[in-house]
Write a protein that holds these residues in place. Structure first.
Motif, short mmCIF file in Angstrom:
data_model
loop_
_atom_site.label_atom_id
_atom_site.label_comp_id
_atom_site.label_asym_id
_atom_site.label_seq_id
_atom_site.Cartn_x
_atom_site.Cartn_y
_atom_site.Cartn_z
N ASP A 404 0.82 -1.21 0.00
CA ASP A 404 0.00 0.00 0.00
C ASP A 404 0.85 1.26 0.00
OD1 ASP A 404 -2.33 -1.56 0.12
OD2 ASP A 404 -2.12 -1.73 2.29
N ALA A 405 2.02 1.21 -0.64
CA ALA A 405 2.85 2.41 -0.77
C ALA A 405 2.25 3.32 -1.83
CB ALA A 405 4.27 2.03 -1.16
N THR A 406 2.65 4.59 -1.80
CA THR A 406 2.17 5.56 -2.78
C THR A 406 2.48 5.09 -4.19
OG1 THR A 406 2.59 7.33 -1.18
CG2 THR A 406 2.29 7.98 -3.49
N ASP A 407 1.49 5.15 -5.07
CA ASP A 407 1.64 4.79 -6.49
C ASP A 407 2.06 3.34 -6.69
OD1 ASP A 407 1.06 7.45 -7.20
OD2 ASP A 407 3.17 8.01 -7.02
N GLN A 408 1.78 2.48 -5.73
CA GLN A 408 2.18 1.09 -5.88
C GLN A 408 1.15 0.35 -6.74
OE1 GLN A 408 2.11 -1.85 -2.47
NE2 GLN A 408 4.32 -1.68 -2.75
N PRO A 409 1.62 -0.37 -7.76
CA PRO A 409 0.69 -1.13 -8.59
C PRO A 409 0.22 -2.38 -7.85
CG PRO A 409 2.93 -1.61 -9.26
CD PRO A 409 3.02 -0.54 -8.19
N ALA A 410 -0.73 -3.07 -8.46
CA ALA A 410 -1.13 -4.37 -7.92
C ALA A 410 0.07 -5.30 -8.00
CB ALA A 410 -2.30 -4.93 -8.71
N ILE A 411 0.45 -5.90 -6.88
CA ILE A 411 1.67 -6.70 -6.82
C ILE A 411 1.39 -8.12 -7.33
CG2 ILE A 411 3.40 -7.72 -5.32
CD1 ILE A 411 3.22 -5.27 -3.56
N GLU A 412 2.15 -8.50 -8.34
CA GLU A 412 2.07 -9.84 -8.89
C GLU A 412 3.43 -10.50 -8.74
OE1 GLU A 412 1.26 -12.15 -13.14
OE2 GLU A 412 1.21 -9.96 -13.03
N THR A 413 3.47 -11.65 -8.10
CA THR A 413 4.71 -12.38 -7.89
C THR A 413 4.95 -13.34 -9.04
OG1 THR A 413 4.48 -12.23 -5.49
CG2 THR A 413 5.95 -13.92 -6.35
N ARG A 414 6.19 -13.30 -9.57
CA ARG A 414 6.51 -14.15 -10.72
C ARG A 414 7.89 -14.78 -10.51
NH1 ARG A 414 5.43 -10.89 -16.19
NH2 ARG A 414 6.05 -12.94 -16.98
N PRO A 415 8.20 -15.85 -11.21
CA PRO A 415 9.56 -16.42 -11.15
C PRO A 415 10.55 -15.44 -11.78
CG PRO A 415 7.99 -18.01 -12.06
CD PRO A 415 7.29 -16.69 -12.02
N PRO A 416 11.72 -15.24 -11.18
CA PRO A 416 12.68 -14.27 -11.72
C PRO A 416 13.38 -14.74 -12.98
CG PRO A 416 13.55 -15.30 -9.74
CD PRO A 416 12.15 -15.77 -9.88
N GLY A 417 13.46 -16.07 -13.19
CA GLY A 417 14.06 -16.57 -14.42
C GLY A 417 15.58 -16.57 -14.43
N PHE A 418 16.19 -17.08 -13.37
CA PHE A 418 17.65 -17.16 -13.36
C PHE A 418 18.13 -18.38 -14.15
CE2 PHE A 418 17.08 -14.51 -9.58
CZ PHE A 418 18.01 -13.52 -9.86
N PRO A 419 19.20 -18.23 -14.94
CA PRO A 419 19.76 -19.38 -15.65
C PRO A 419 20.31 -20.38 -14.65
CG PRO A 419 20.62 -17.29 -16.51
CD PRO A 419 19.92 -16.98 -15.23
N PRO A 420 20.48 -21.63 -15.06
CA PRO A 420 21.06 -22.64 -14.15
C PRO A 420 22.50 -22.29 -13.81
CG PRO A 420 20.88 -23.51 -16.38
CD PRO A 420 20.14 -22.21 -16.37
N PRO A 421 22.99 -22.76 -12.68
CA PRO A 421 24.38 -22.46 -12.29
C PRO A 421 25.34 -22.95 -13.36
CG PRO A 421 23.18 -23.43 -10.46
CD PRO A 421 22.31 -23.58 -11.66
N ARG A 422 26.44 -22.20 -13.53
CA ARG A 422 27.45 -22.59 -14.51
C ARG A 422 28.55 -23.39 -13.83
NH1 ARG A 422 28.72 -16.55 -14.96
NH2 ARG A 422 30.10 -16.13 -13.22
N PRO A 423 29.23 -24.23 -14.59
CA PRO A 423 30.39 -24.95 -14.02
C PRO A 423 31.52 -23.99 -13.75
CG PRO A 423 30.18 -25.38 -16.37
CD PRO A 423 28.95 -24.62 -15.97
N PHE A 424 32.31 -24.28 -12.72
CA PHE A 424 33.42 -23.40 -12.32
C PHE A 424 34.45 -24.24 -11.58
CE2 PHE A 424 35.62 -20.50 -9.50
CZ PHE A 424 35.88 -19.45 -10.34
N PRO A 425 35.76 -24.01 -11.77
CA PRO A 425 36.34 -23.01 -12.64
C PRO A 425 36.52 -23.53 -14.05
CG PRO A 425 38.04 -24.07 -11.39
CD PRO A 425 36.74 -24.68 -10.93
N ALA A 426 36.98 -22.64 -14.95
CA ALA A 426 37.22 -23.03 -16.32
C ALA A 426 38.47 -23.90 -16.41
CB ALA A 426 37.39 -21.79 -17.20
N SER A 427 38.49 -24.80 -17.37
CA SER A 427 39.67 -25.62 -17.58
C SER A 427 40.71 -24.83 -18.34
CB SER A 427 39.30 -26.87 -18.39
OG SER A 427 38.37 -27.65 -17.69
#
Length: 437
Positions: A404-427
């Motif tokens: 209920d902050a000023t000018d706050q839109p209707a809040i919709e929660t969604r998945p952020p869409g992070f890529p899967p973890p990468r292998p580390f370290p590089a060969s």
């Protein structure tokens, strides 16, 4: 503390300088030596990928202000090459050695380079002053085609500068959107649209397998799908590796991901025991952050370098009363006419919500949550509420924490869409893993 050898700081950049100042401010009067691999006094790195590339600031005009007299000995232009913890000696590339009573490791990180980078002219990274000056000179010669490999923060800022200069730019990134690993693809999609509107040829989901050249000059990138991209200038922006190679024989818990420390910034041995005479601060330090459940993190942000250096200095001067270091990461970036600011770490988030503005308008504030707790927030030209969210993040407030902050839109929660973890370290000798992740 007043040992004969005194305090040695290895790393003459932001963390090293501010650590030295904090030691003097805290009452240390003994010998103080700063070691730097470059021949320059400490300078500011964030302008290198912004103002220096744009031609608005000379690379040699980025010196950091010295806030108080250090009365220090400077050993510049000769990097540390080894550490003998038993003898309490740091070895330098010029063959000399420095004895220490207490050591502060502040060597930061180095740009992740392309294998065989030196084989062709026209391939650049952006980390140091000389690299930025060389790249600026090359951009001023109006290359026909600029290729940027990597859609992280440096790659995006470089793309923005090149478009401001009127240069044709192709940005290749294996992730679905720019800044996907920092912000997720939902928010990163807004930046992708802004890039394309600015004229960037954005190639998401694309991998570079090789850089090829003719007559010693880079001329194209060979892609994993068999295609190619013409380029007579390539900027490699694949992230950084911590500068820990010189610690390899010191028995410390150090690798390309950083030097592991305890909560008081004391370096840990491979056995997990803190060395009371060695501390770390800045990009190179990996420590358990209590704001994130004691998870080991390393932060490549300006504010952390300053705060952690001061905290480490405090603990160096008060070994009987070590205090844990808690830091809320924060960064900002100006690119494509946007002012992007972020607090907290969004990686690992399971939810994101737009709580101010809208992505359609390109002006918004997004908040990230994990397991019902608020962990990060990012603003695109909408930073007014960011300090309030920073307080909630530090307090571990429920997600999302403000309603209920000023000018706050209707809040919709969604998945952020992070890529899967990468292998580390590089060969060794292979394409860096960051190019595939």
């Amino acid at each position: 503390m007043s040992g004969r050898a005194g305090i040695v700081i290895v790393g003459a950049s932001l963390a090293g300088l501010r650590g030295a100042e904090a030691l003097r401010r805290g009452g240390y009067e003994g010998p103080l030596t700063l070691v730097g691999d470059e021949p320059y006094r400490p300078y500011d790195r964030p302008p290198l990928s912004k103002h220096v590339l744009a031609g608005e600031l000379a690379a040699d005009a980025t010196a950091l202000p010295q806030l108080l007299p250090l009365r220090a000995r400077w050993r510049l232009g000769s990097p540390a090459t080894g550490l003998d913890r038993n003898a309490k000696i740091v070895r330098l590339a010029d063959g000399s050695s420095l004895a220490y009573d207490t050591l502060l490791v502040a060597t930061g990180a180095r740009a992740r380079r392309w294998p065989g980078e030196a084989e062709f002219a026209g391939i650049f990274t952006i980390r140091g002053r000389d690299e930025a000056a060389d790249l600026r000179a090359a951009l001023a010669r109006d290359p026909r085609s600029v290729l940027i490999v990597g859609g992280g923060l440096i790659g995006c800022e470089a793309a923005s500068c090149c478009r401001d200069l009127g240069l044709p730019v192709t940005l290749v990134d294996p992730n679905p959107t720019p800044l996907a690993r920092a912000l997720g693809t939902l928010v990163g999609g807004t930046l992708a649209a802004r890039m394309r509107a600015a004229g960037v040829d954005l190639r998401p989901g694309t991998q570079v397998r090789a850089l090829e050249g003719e007559a010693g000059q880079v001329c194209r990138a060979r892609l994993a799908d068999g295609g190619s991209i013409a380029a007579d200038l390539v900027i490699v922006a694949l992230g950084a590796v911590r500068d820990t190679g010189w610690l390899s024989e010191g028995g410390l818990a150090a690798d390309a991901g950083g030097l592991t420390c305890d909560g008081a910034c004391r370096a840990l041995t491979r056995m997990g025991v803190p060395d009371p005479n060695i501390f770390a601060a800045g990009d190179v330090a990996r420590w358990p952050n209590p704001l994130y459940g004691g998870r080991l993190i390393a932060v490549e942000h300006w504010g952390n370098a300053v705060e952690q250096a001061a905290h480490a200095a405090r603990n160096m001067l008060n070994p009987a009363d070590p205090q844990p270091y808690a830091h809320l990461p924060a960064f900002w970036s100006s690119q494509f006419g946007l002012n992007i600011k972020m607090v907290g770490l969004a990686d690992g988030a399971d939810s994101v919500a737009i709580v101010q503005g809208s992505r359609a308008a390109g002006r918004f504030l997004a908040v990230y949550g994990r397991e019902g707790r608020t962990i990060a927030a990012v603003s695109f030209d909408e930073a007014r509420w960011l300090p309030a969210y920073a307080e909630r993040i530090a307090a571990g407030a429920a997600f999302p924490p403000i309603h209920d902050a000023t000018d706050q839109p209707a809040i919709e929660t969604r998945p952020p869409g992070f890529p899967p973890p990468r292998p580390f370290p590089a060969s060794r000798g292979r394409v860096p893993e960051a190019a595939h992740a």
